[in-house]
Design a protein around this motif. Sequence first.
Motif, PDB file in Angstrom:
ATOM      1  N   GLY A 134       1.366 -30.749  21.906  1.00  0.00           N
ATOM      2  CA  GLY A 134       2.182 -30.620  20.813  1.00  0.00           C
ATOM      3  C   GLY A 134       3.152 -28.973  20.989  1.00  0.00           C
ATOM      4  N   ARG A 135       4.144 -28.619  20.773  1.00  0.00           N
ATOM      5  CA  ARG A 135       4.785 -27.600  21.014  1.00  0.00           C
ATOM      6  C   ARG A 135       4.946 -26.418  20.340  1.00  0.00           C
ATOM      7  N   GLU A 136       4.749 -26.454  18.365  1.00  0.00           N
ATOM      8  CA  GLU A 136       4.575 -25.864  17.715  1.00  0.00           C
ATOM      9  C   GLU A 136       3.320 -25.428  17.414  1.00  0.00           C
ATOM     10  N   LEU A 137       2.908 -24.045  17.241  1.00  0.00           N
ATOM     11  CA  LEU A 137       1.881 -23.952  16.745  1.00  0.00           C
ATOM     12  C   LEU A 137       2.178 -22.868  15.162  1.00  0.00           C
ATOM     13  N   LYS A 138       1.418 -23.009  14.983  1.00  0.00           N
ATOM     14  CA  LYS A 138       1.065 -22.493  13.183  1.00  0.00           C
ATOM     15  C   LYS A 138       0.191 -21.530  12.757  1.00  0.00           C
ATOM     16  N   LEU A 139       0.713 -20.350  13.213  1.00  0.00           N
ATOM     17  CA  LEU A 139      -0.523 -18.781  12.639  1.00  0.00           C
ATOM     18  C   LEU A 139      -0.589 -18.235  11.528  1.00  0.00           C
ATOM     19  N   ILE A 140      -1.823 -18.149  11.376  1.00  0.00           N
ATOM     20  CA  ILE A 140      -2.176 -17.131  10.704  1.00  0.00           C
ATOM     21  C   ILE A 140      -2.665 -15.846  10.723  1.00  0.00           C
ATOM     22  N   VAL A 141      -2.077 -14.589  11.004  1.00  0.00           N
ATOM     23  CA  VAL A 141      -2.109 -13.863  10.946  1.00  0.00           C
ATOM     24  C   VAL A 141      -2.986 -12.939   9.973  1.00  0.00           C
ATOM     25  N   ASP A 142      -4.565 -12.763   9.285  1.00  0.00           N
ATOM     26  CA  ASP A 142      -5.150 -12.089   8.241  1.00  0.00           C
ATOM     27  C   ASP A 142      -5.812 -10.606   9.073  1.00  0.00           C
ATOM     28  N   VAL A 143      -5.023  -9.136   8.772  1.00  0.00           N
ATOM     29  CA  VAL A 143      -5.531  -8.466   9.169  1.00  0.00           C
ATOM     30  C   VAL A 143      -6.078  -7.485   8.106  1.00  0.00           C
ATOM     31  N   THR A 144      -6.786  -6.160   8.492  1.00  0.00           N
ATOM     32  CA  THR A 144      -7.487  -5.239   7.897  1.00  0.00           C
ATOM     33  C   THR A 144      -7.201  -4.203   8.485  1.00  0.00           C
ATOM     34  N   ALA A 145      -6.457  -3.142   7.795  1.00  0.00           N
ATOM     35  CA  ALA A 145      -6.775  -1.810   8.038  1.00  0.00           C
ATOM     36  C   ALA A 145      -6.760  -0.709   7.474  1.00  0.00           C
ATOM     37  N   VAL A 146      -7.192   0.638   8.099  1.00  0.00           N
ATOM     38  CA  VAL A 146      -7.844   1.616   7.404  1.00  0.00           C
ATOM     39  C   VAL A 146      -6.525   3.137   7.322  1.00  0.00           C
ATOM     40  N   LEU A 147      -6.167   3.562   6.579  1.00  0.00           N
ATOM     41  CA  LEU A 147      -5.550   4.527   6.443  1.00  0.00           C
ATOM     42  C   LEU A 147      -5.520   5.722   7.428  1.00  0.00           C
ATOM     43  N   THR A 148      -5.371   6.082   8.038  1.00  0.00           N
ATOM     44  CA  THR A 148      -5.451   7.425   8.402  1.00  0.00           C
ATOM     45  C   THR A 148      -5.462   8.691   7.954  1.00  0.00           C
ATOM     46  N   PRO A 183       0.856  -1.533  -0.388  1.00  0.00           N
ATOM     47  CA  PRO A 183      -0.518  -0.181   0.162  1.00  0.00           C
ATOM     48  C   PRO A 183       1.297   1.771  -0.336  1.00  0.00           C
ATOM     49  N   PRO A 184       0.379   2.785  -0.042  1.00  0.00           N
ATOM     50  CA  PRO A 184       0.762   3.795  -0.194  1.00  0.00           C
ATOM     51  C   PRO A 184       1.701   3.892   1.613  1.00  0.00           C
ATOM     52  N   PRO A 185       2.334   5.008   1.795  1.00  0.00           N
ATOM     53  CA  PRO A 185       3.123   4.958   2.421  1.00  0.00           C
ATOM     54  C   PRO A 185       2.070   5.935   3.657  1.00  0.00           C
ATOM     55  N   GLY A 186       2.209   5.308   4.831  1.00  0.00           N
ATOM     56  CA  GLY A 186       0.538   5.900   5.440  1.00  0.00           C
ATOM     57  C   GLY A 186       1.162   5.258   6.626  1.00  0.00           C
ATOM     58  N   VAL A 187      -0.123   5.472   8.056  1.00  0.00           N
ATOM     59  CA  VAL A 187      -0.822   5.204   8.752  1.00  0.00           C
ATOM     60  C   VAL A 187      -1.661   4.409   8.202  1.00  0.00           C
ATOM     61  N   TYR A 188      -2.079   3.023   9.106  1.00  0.00           N
ATOM     62  CA  TYR A 188      -2.971   2.779   9.498  1.00  0.00           C
ATOM     63  C   TYR A 188      -3.016   2.134  10.251  1.00  0.00           C
ATOM     64  N   ALA A 189      -4.860   2.368  10.188  1.00  0.00           N
ATOM     65  CA  ALA A 189      -5.257   1.695  11.851  1.00  0.00           C
ATOM     66  C   ALA A 189      -5.789   0.676  11.783  1.00  0.00           C
ATOM     67  N   ILE A 190      -5.462  -0.982  12.668  1.00  0.00           N
ATOM     68  CA  ILE A 190      -6.493  -2.352  12.021  1.00  0.00           C
ATOM     69  C   ILE A 190      -7.290  -2.309  12.635  1.00  0.00           C
ATOM     70  N   ASP A 191      -8.119  -3.091  11.859  1.00  0.00           N
ATOM     71  CA  ASP A 191      -9.761  -2.701  12.477  1.00  0.00           C
ATOM     72  C   ASP A 191      -9.919  -3.738  13.012  1.00  0.00           C
ATOM     73  N   PRO A 192     -10.476  -4.541  14.524  1.00  0.00           N
ATOM     74  CA  PRO A 192     -10.631  -5.735  14.792  1.00  0.00           C
ATOM     75  C   PRO A 192     -11.482  -6.214  14.604  1.00  0.00           C
ATOM     76  N   ALA A 193     -12.590  -5.707  14.044  1.00  0.00           N
ATOM     77  CA  ALA A 193     -13.936  -6.861  13.774  1.00  0.00           C
ATOM     78  C   ALA A 193     -13.510  -7.328  12.173  1.00  0.00           C
ATOM     79  N   ARG A 194     -11.853  -6.993  11.415  1.00  0.00           N
ATOM     80  CA  ARG A 194     -11.932  -7.861   9.932  1.00  0.00           C
ATOM     81  C   ARG A 194     -10.371  -7.968  10.903  1.00  0.00           C
ATOM     82  N   SER A 195     -10.150  -8.335  11.198  1.00  0.00           N
ATOM     83  CA  SER A 195      -9.062  -9.089  12.041  1.00  0.00           C
ATOM     84  C   SER A 195      -8.998  -9.988  12.831  1.00  0.00           C
TER      85      SER A 195
END
Length: 170
Positions: free
Chosen positions: A156-170, A8-20
């Motif tokens: 089990g010791r190892e966890l595979k993490l998948i991070v899905d994030v939606t963020a909005v330009l502020t 994305p273009p440079p800038g500050v994006y706020a993570i949207d908890p409802a979509r992450s």
Amino acid sequence: MSAAVEIPPPGVYAIDPARSRVTFSGKHLFGLTVRGGFALVSGRIIVGDPLEESMVDADIDAASFDTGNRQRDVEIRSRRYLDTARYPVIGFRSGRVLPHGDGWLLEGVLHVQQATGKITLVPERATYADGVFAARATTSVDRTEYGIDTMASLGGRELKLIVDVTAVLT
């Protein structure tokens, strides 16, 4: 760079908890796979120019741990595992964005309870449209490195993490 990862273009994006969300999978007793997730509660993504100056910080609600099995979820939230009453937040703070092949890696530190450990997130896809940035990245963690070592040899010791994030330009 992979066509699936759009910067994305440079800038500050706020993570949207409802979509992450952070989802995970790991092996449990007798090799069974357990899947679940956590809610992201806040965070921001700063896309730098140049990209290597970018950063991410995000907070995960530890008590939102959910596998769909109430009894297991209550046990994992207990003092024996995540101790969510004393440590309600799991935090991630990025360190560096590094070129890797035709893409990028995001190095950072994961804070769980009183332990910290380095992790590397591998972006799998990212899109940008109309001020909204959506991305998916993966990593693996060894839960015992964060002091969560109850039944480590059985659970089990190892966890595979998948991070899905939606963020909005502020």
